[in-house]
Design an enzyme around this catalytic site. Structure first.
Site, PDB file in Angstrom:
ATOM      1  N   GLU A   1      20.826   2.293  26.817  1.00 60.25           N
ATOM      2  CA  GLU A   1      19.988   1.456  25.960  1.00 60.25           C
ATOM      3  C   GLU A   1      20.785   0.347  25.290  1.00 60.25           C
ATOM      4  O   GLU A   1      21.715   0.626  24.520  1.00 60.25           O
ATOM      5  CB  GLU A   1      19.342   2.316  24.872  1.00 60.25           C
ATOM      6  CG  GLU A   1      18.473   1.522  23.913  1.00 60.25           C
ATOM      7  CD  GLU A   1      17.880   2.383  22.809  1.00 60.25           C
ATOM      8  OE1 GLU A   1      16.935   1.913  22.140  1.00 60.25           O
ATOM      9  OE2 GLU A   1      18.353   3.516  22.597  1.00 60.25           O
TER      10      GLU A   1
ATOM     11  N   GLU B   1       9.100   4.222  18.177  1.00 59.96           N
ATOM     12  CA  GLU B   1      10.336   4.599  17.479  1.00 59.96           C
ATOM     13  C   GLU B   1      10.499   3.677  16.269  1.00 59.96           C
ATOM     14  O   GLU B   1      11.206   2.680  16.310  1.00 59.96           O
ATOM     15  CB  GLU B   1      11.550   4.491  18.411  1.00 59.96           C
ATOM     16  CG  GLU B   1      12.814   5.090  17.792  1.00 59.96           C
ATOM     17  CD  GLU B   1      14.052   4.871  18.636  1.00 59.96           C
ATOM     18  OE1 GLU B   1      14.905   5.773  18.691  1.00 59.96           O
ATOM     19  OE2 GLU B   1      14.188   3.778  19.237  1.00 59.96           O
TER      20      GLU B   1
END
Length: 258
Positions: free
Chosen positions: A138, A235
């Protein structure tokens, strides 16, 4: 379908309770950061009970008090990094999780760090693939995590290509990528075949995805048009501190849920 990231949502409950709460409030899947303090059997039981999937978990970050935010791109700490990967892959397999996010960590010597990162990822792919678990990397913005090794999607794509395993994909976190690069739709389209998961949060405050500089209602529709049919991970940090207070966006996005 939207996935609740239980590292930030429903955090007033234990992990099995948070899984149940996510289902009760309209999410179709869950994901979390570091579930290792909870027995895998208890998590699997809650997933089976609710019919929810665990989309992803993270490798442990290392010593947060000492500045660690991941281990996999840290020269000299390969043994720790690989132990973290083994732990995460084993836990993921036991609960039926789809992915493990391998946290890179902060780097100073980029070339040396990238070489270590790629070797650790190859190790992880060899371990995870036979167990049906995928790995994610990520790009994370350097405003929130100064010095993070992986910050741009083009760098992540180069890493995935170099590792050369179908097991490895990119976590396309819209919050981080908007801060670092923007142009989210075009970047997603350019890297669509390498994307393994998508996450959203308001920018720049990382609250609910119903405000800020990204129009997520339009963005989600664009991602669907471009072929993304997987979960989209929520998130974010609830504005009020209580997840239930800010879930109006989820009802508004109902048309995008599978």
């Amino acid at each position: 379908m939207f996935s609740a990231n239980l590292g930030m949502l429903f955090t007033d409950r234990d992990l099995p309770g948070a899984i149940r709460a996510a289902r009760n409030h309209g999410f179709g899947a869950v994901e979390c950061h570091w579930p290792y303090g909870v027995a895998a059997e208890a998590v699997r039981a809650a997933l089976d009970e609710t019919g929810m999937e665990m989309v992803s978990i993270n490798t442990v970050p290392g010593e947060r008090a000492g500045g660690d935010f991941g281990l996999a791109a840290l020269p000299g700490r390969e043994l720790e990094a690989r132990a973290a990967i083994r732990q995460a892959v084993d836990y993921a397999a036991r609960i039926g999780a789809r992915h493990v996010h391998v946290m890179a960590g902060r780097s100073t010597d980029h070339e040396a760090a990238e070489a270590v990162f790629r070797e650790n990822l190859r190790y992880g792919c060899d371990l995870a693939g036979p167990q049906g678990v995928g790995l994610l990397i990520e790009p994370i913005n350097r405003r929130d995590v100064a010095g993070y090794h992986l910050a741009h999607i083009e760098q992540a794509a180069a890493t995935v290509a170099a590792v050369g395993s179908d097991c490895l994909r990119i976590m396309f976190d819209c919050y981080h990528l908007q801060i670092m690069q923007g142009d989210l739709i075009r970047r997603f389209e350019a890297h669509r075949e390498m994307v393994g998961h998508v996450q959203i949060a308001g920018v720049p405050d990382r609250h609910e995805p119903d405000g800020g500089e990204v129009h997520y209602a339009n963005l989600v529709k664009a991602l669907r048009r471009l072929g993304w049919d997987g979960p989209i991970g929520a998130e974010y940090r609830p504005r009020s501190g209580r997840t239930e207070d800010g879930l109006g966006w989820l009802a508004a996005f109902q048309g995008e849920r599978a």
